[in-house]
Write a protein that holds these residues in place. Structure first.
Motif, PDB file in Angstrom:
ATOM      1  N   THR A  87      37.836  51.777  38.043  1.00 47.62           N
ATOM      2  CA  THR A  87      37.413  50.882  39.114  1.00 47.62           C
ATOM      3  C   THR A  87      38.288  49.633  39.136  1.00 47.62           C
ATOM      4  N   GLY A  88      38.662  49.152  37.952  1.00 51.23           N
ATOM      5  CA  GLY A  88      39.536  47.987  37.869  1.00 51.23           C
ATOM      6  C   GLY A  88      40.871  48.260  38.530  1.00 51.23           C
ATOM      7  N   LYS A  89      41.382  49.468  38.299  1.00 45.87           N
ATOM      8  CA  LYS A  89      42.655  49.855  38.902  1.00 45.87           C
ATOM      9  C   LYS A  89      42.531  49.843  40.426  1.00 45.87           C
ATOM     10  N   THR A  90      41.426  50.409  40.935  1.00 45.04           N
ATOM     11  CA  THR A  90      41.202  50.405  42.372  1.00 45.04           C
ATOM     12  C   THR A  90      41.079  48.974  42.900  1.00 45.04           C
ATOM     13  N   ALA A  91      40.393  48.112  42.137  1.00 42.21           N
ATOM     14  CA  ALA A  91      40.215  46.725  42.585  1.00 42.21           C
ATOM     15  C   ALA A  91      41.572  46.062  42.768  1.00 42.21           C
ATOM     16  N   ILE A  92      42.476  46.281  41.816  1.00 41.38           N
ATOM     17  CA  ILE A  92      43.815  45.688  41.915  1.00 41.38           C
ATOM     18  C   ILE A  92      44.549  46.249  43.139  1.00 41.38           C
ATOM     19  N   GLU A  93      44.336  47.526  43.409  1.00 41.93           N
ATOM     20  CA  GLU A  93      44.974  48.134  44.582  1.00 41.93           C
ATOM     21  C   GLU A  93      44.423  47.538  45.876  1.00 41.93           C
ATOM     22  N   ILE A  94      43.094  47.325  45.917  1.00 44.42           N
ATOM     23  CA  ILE A  94      42.491  46.744  47.132  1.00 44.42           C
ATOM     24  C   ILE A  94      43.049  45.338  47.362  1.00 44.42           C
ATOM     25  N   ILE A  95      43.114  44.544  46.281  1.00 42.85           N
ATOM     26  CA  ILE A  95      43.626  43.175  46.415  1.00 42.85           C
ATOM     27  C   ILE A  95      45.049  43.217  46.960  1.00 42.85           C
ATOM     28  N   ASP A  96      45.841  44.157  46.424  1.00 46.14           N
ATOM     29  CA  ASP A  96      47.230  44.251  46.862  1.00 46.14           C
ATOM     30  C   ASP A  96      47.326  44.677  48.329  1.00 46.14           C
ATOM     31  N   ASP A  97      46.479  45.630  48.720  1.00 49.10           N
ATOM     32  CA  ASP A  97      46.503  46.083  50.118  1.00 49.10           C
ATOM     33  C   ASP A  97      46.146  44.930  51.057  1.00 49.10           C
TER      34      ASP A  97
END
Lengths: 277, 547
Positions: free
Chosen positions: B158-168
């Motif tokens: 989930t942390g990995k996804t969170a970083i991806e969302i922030i980047d998007d």
């Protein structure tokens, strides 16, 4: 599983479609009617009506089983204790005494006492479903919105919604803490004496207070950062417009209310229905 | 904080790292106005946000420019549903209902939460709560998004996804992004423009990641560098900004291939621990909270040996906490048996089990109920009616093991978080258990405190206490627990060394873990035995610690 006690369900029923405020008004009107009248006929009508509404709102028995058991126990205790303290209350009210049987000394069973106590019990029994319906079908934030809409300070109204929001969290903390303390040897079972159980409960409540205070800081920061308390007013996402159901609900409740009063004024000439004179 | 001078350009993406107490959260509070609105203090100098002098603005004006996503995704969820929570800022702005509903739908759409608008926080995962919080601040159309430790409460996947969302969001909207976090490697999963390192209230570095990772600023300030960098350094590979070491996907590894393979043969390794007799045996455990209801645990069997240190991992709801409840006796298994030193413990009460299994919870504040240290540690003994003389001796012993003896007359409120954690362990040790179960022992701890806690647990372990850790911290698994037991939806899906668990894509997915960058490193350099490489790294780190 305890968490379910305070949760409302979203279902597609006329009761769920009513706004919290109008449900609250109906609740007050109907409760007042029941509390005012001592006419068993009126009260039985109300009981049937409130059970019908309970059915209409699709509340399942499993949801309210625990509450029903508590209420039943309460009513039974109330019935017995009322009799023990005032076995002559009925004859006194109705001005007549038809004895069925004598138990012991002044403890007689009379038709008057039976009617009086029966009426009283039915009164409680018909209010309880109304309360249950209100609690289980009302969205707390929508209710808070409605309360603020009729002039209550929105900070107070929001406190109600916030309490309901975090209640399960605190409950979960309580369970966790109680587990940890039991593992250390804390006896919360009935085997321990009342005094030590009280002391033991403190050992759970102190950590609960501290962990709750931690939470309060983060909640209030989150609220400040999003503009809480910026204006004298606020709008409410969960606010609902008055619908047909609201009008219908209030009209029905007013009719019951008026009927209850009219029966007392014109038929019984008193709050009591007296078949003994 | 002292001498902070910092310029942030519109549209930049900046990571602020630093150990606990380095001032990074304080910096965040200055930016969003909680300082001085909620936390008073003294300040000199000037802070201008979007041209406005921050100290002259109130928190509400600043919140139009800076949107903050807090660390505690549960605490900041103030609404009873997702929709209400996202709308919170608009409600306070007195926006009309139709417009508000439209804006909420739009904001929810940005973070893929639109289908869940009517869900209550109890139906959401940690990641979904964080998305809601993000939508709740984006709805104000702020220019700057500030994330305060966004990874602290999330599992690795989930942390990995969170970083991806922030980047998007950064790419799509061009907003300025500030991320405060001490888990450097996890944030660098997606590129950032600059990393600001804080230490003792000062900025000690302000560099692009490619440059920062070549120096030794990180080790000096107590921040863990990415594992692949550590591995490359062990193997003697020279770092240079031109190799772009900022991400495992960008780094140029052409020079590293031979070095890594050679290192695998020559690295000093700690000897694997010897096998001891079993202390806990779980056989075919099944459990459901309601008779005939959904099985929370399904035919789970495993054996824990004396003196072992193992991790129990799995996503939320996988059955980890239920397993703990069964071991401690809060619940009874529907089927199967639990044996302690060969004896079936079905008949043992919670209290009896506590004499051999100690349970330490995640948050020490949830366990501490006495004001003074010695009383707190002796509470379990007092409740058992142990005579005072013996009690004092055992408390003293437990405090000595935990390094708390000098503080024994102290009030607990004067202790730090890490010390409080030790207090809770000491209160368990006073009961002389052979097994300690710790729930997320390192959650929310920076590298220094994390290392302190884990070293301490290793010392206990070396004294013969069996340690079970419930965790989703992958570094913890990699570095400290030779064995990981992975649960997924009530089933045991893997019971293997951490090096295997973290390189097995099926298991990683089912347990919401992510593969370690060491594995990616091995793959990118074409090493045949990727799991072997990870194991080599673990053994080498253990060897280093033993030296």
């Amino acid at each position: 599983m305890k968490i379910k006690v305070f949760s409302y369900n979203t279902l597609d029923t006329p009761i769920h479609h009513m706004s919290g405020l109008s449900k609250f008004i109906c609740f007050l009107l109907l409760t007042f009617t029941v509390m005012f009248s001592y006419d068993i006929r009126v009260i039985l009508c109300m009981l049937v009506f409130s059970l019908w509404v309970l059915r209409l709102s699709q509340i399942r028995f499993s949801q309210i089983r625990l509450m029903v058991i508590y209420v039943a126990v309460f009513l039974l205790t109330n019935f017995v204790i009322s009799y023990l303290f005032a076995p002559e209350q009925g004859p006194e009210i109705y001005g007549a005494k038809h004895i069925i049987t004598v138990l012991w000394g002044r403890y007689t069973i009379t038709w008057e006492q039976l009617l009086y106590q029966g009426t009283k019990t039915m009164k409680y029994a018909s209010v309880v479903p109304l309360g249950i319906i209100f609690m289980l079908t009302t969205n707390p934030s929508e209710f808070a919105a409605a309360l603020a809409g009729v002039g209550l300070s929105y900070k107070v109204a929001y406190a109600v919604a916030l309490t309901l929001r975090y209640f399960p969290d605190v409950q979960r903390d309580y369970n966790d803490i109680s587990m940890a303390q039991q593992a250390r040897g804390l006896d919360m079972s009935k085997k321990a004496s009342l005094g030590s159980r009280f002391k033991n409960a403190l050992l759970i409540i102190i950590p609960l207070i501290f962990s709750t205070l931690d939470r309060v800081e983060s909640i209030s920061n989150a609220m400040d950062l999003r503009g809480w308390g910026k204006n004298k007013k606020r709008t409410w996402y969960a606010r609902r417009r008055f619908s047909r159901q609201d009008v219908a609900g209030i009209v029905i409740s007013v009719l019951f209310f008026a009927a209850g009063i009219l029966v007392s004024v014109f038929i019984n000439h008193s709050r009591f229905f007296n078949p003994f004179q | 904080m002292h001498d902070i001078s910092l310029d942030v350009m519109p549209g930049e993406k900046i990571l602020i790292v630093g150990p606990s107490g380095s001032g990074k959260s304080t910096l965040g509070h200055c930016l969003n106005g909680l300082i001085p609105f909620s936390y008073k203090g003294e300040h000199t100098g000037s802070l201008r946000i979007a041209g406005l002098e921050a100290s002259e603005q109130d928190v509400f004006t600043l919140s139009r420019h800076v949107g903050t996503v807090l660390q505690d995704s549960d605490g900041q969820f103030v609404g009873l549903t997702v929709g209400e929570d996202i709308a919170f800022a608009l409600e306070n702005d007195c926006m009309d209902l139709p417009q508000m509903h439209a804006r909420v739908r739009q904001a929810a759409g940005l973070v893929d939460m639109e289908p869940l608008l009517t869900s209550s926080p109890y139906e959401l995962s940690g990641g979904q709560k964080q998305r809601t919080a993000l939508a709740g601040v984006m709805i104000n159309d702020v220019d700057i998004l500030l994330f305060d430790e966004p990874l602290a409460n999330l599992d690795p996947a989930t942390g990995k996804t969170a970083i991806e969302i922030i980047d998007d969001i950064h790419k799509d909207t061009g907003k300025t992004i500030l991320i405060i976090e001490h888990r450097l490697e996890d944030v660098l999963h997606r590129p950032v423009d600059r990393v600001i390192v804080m230490q003792e209230g000062r900025i000690v570095a302000d560099l692009p990641p490619d440059v920062l990772l070549c120096g030794d600023t990180l080790q000096k300030s107590g921040i863990r560098e990415p594992l692949y960098i550590t591995a490359l350094k062990y193997a003697g590979v020279k770092m240079a900004p031109i190799l772009r070491p900022g991400g495992i996907d960008t780094i140029d590894l052409s020079a590293a291939k031979g070095a890594l393979a050679a290192w695998m043969h020559t690295a000093e390794r700690a000897a694997p621990p010897e096998l001891r007799p079993p202390i806990l045996e779980l056989r075919d455990i099944c459990f459901a909270y309601e008779p005939g209801g959904k099985a929370v645990l399904n035919h789970v069997s495993f054996t824990i040996r004396q003196g072992e240190m193992a991790a129990i991992v799995g996503r939320n709801g996988a059955g980890k906490s239920t397993l703990t409840k069964l071991l401690c006796g809060f619940e009874k298994p529907v089927q199967g048996s639990i044996r302690y030193r060969g004896e079936d413990i079905a008949g043992h009460t919670i209290r009896e089990r506590a004499e051999y299994i100690g349970l330490v919870m995640q948050n020490p504040n949830q366990m501490i109920s006495e004001a003074m240290l010695a009383e707190e540690v002796g509470l379990g003994l007092k409740l058992r009616g142990v005579p005072e003389a013996e009690r004092e001796a055992r408390v003293k012993q437990a405090l000595a093991i935990c390094g708390l003896l000098p503080f024994r007359r102290w009030p607990i409120s004067a202790l730090s978080f890490g010390q409080k954690k030790r207090v809770t362990v000491a209160s368990m040790l006073a009961l002389n258990p052979d097994i300690l179960i710790l729930d997320e022992p390192t959650a929310g701890q920076d590298f220094k405190h994390y290392t302190e806690i884990m070293r301490f647990l290793c010392e206990l372990n070396a004294k013969g206490i069996t340690v079970l850790l419930i965790t989703h911290d992958m570094h913890l698994m990699l570095e400290y627990t030779p064995r990981a037991i992975v649960l997924s939806e009530g089933e045991l899906v893997c019971d293997a060394p951490a090096s295997e668990v973290l390189t097995e894509s099926g298991v990683i997915e089912r347990a919401n873990l992510r593969e370690t960058s060491l594995y990616t490193l091995a793959q990118r350099t074409g090493l045949q035995d990727a799991a072997g490489f990870v194991q080599c790294f673990i053994d080498h780190e253990r060897w280093m610690r033993q030296q």
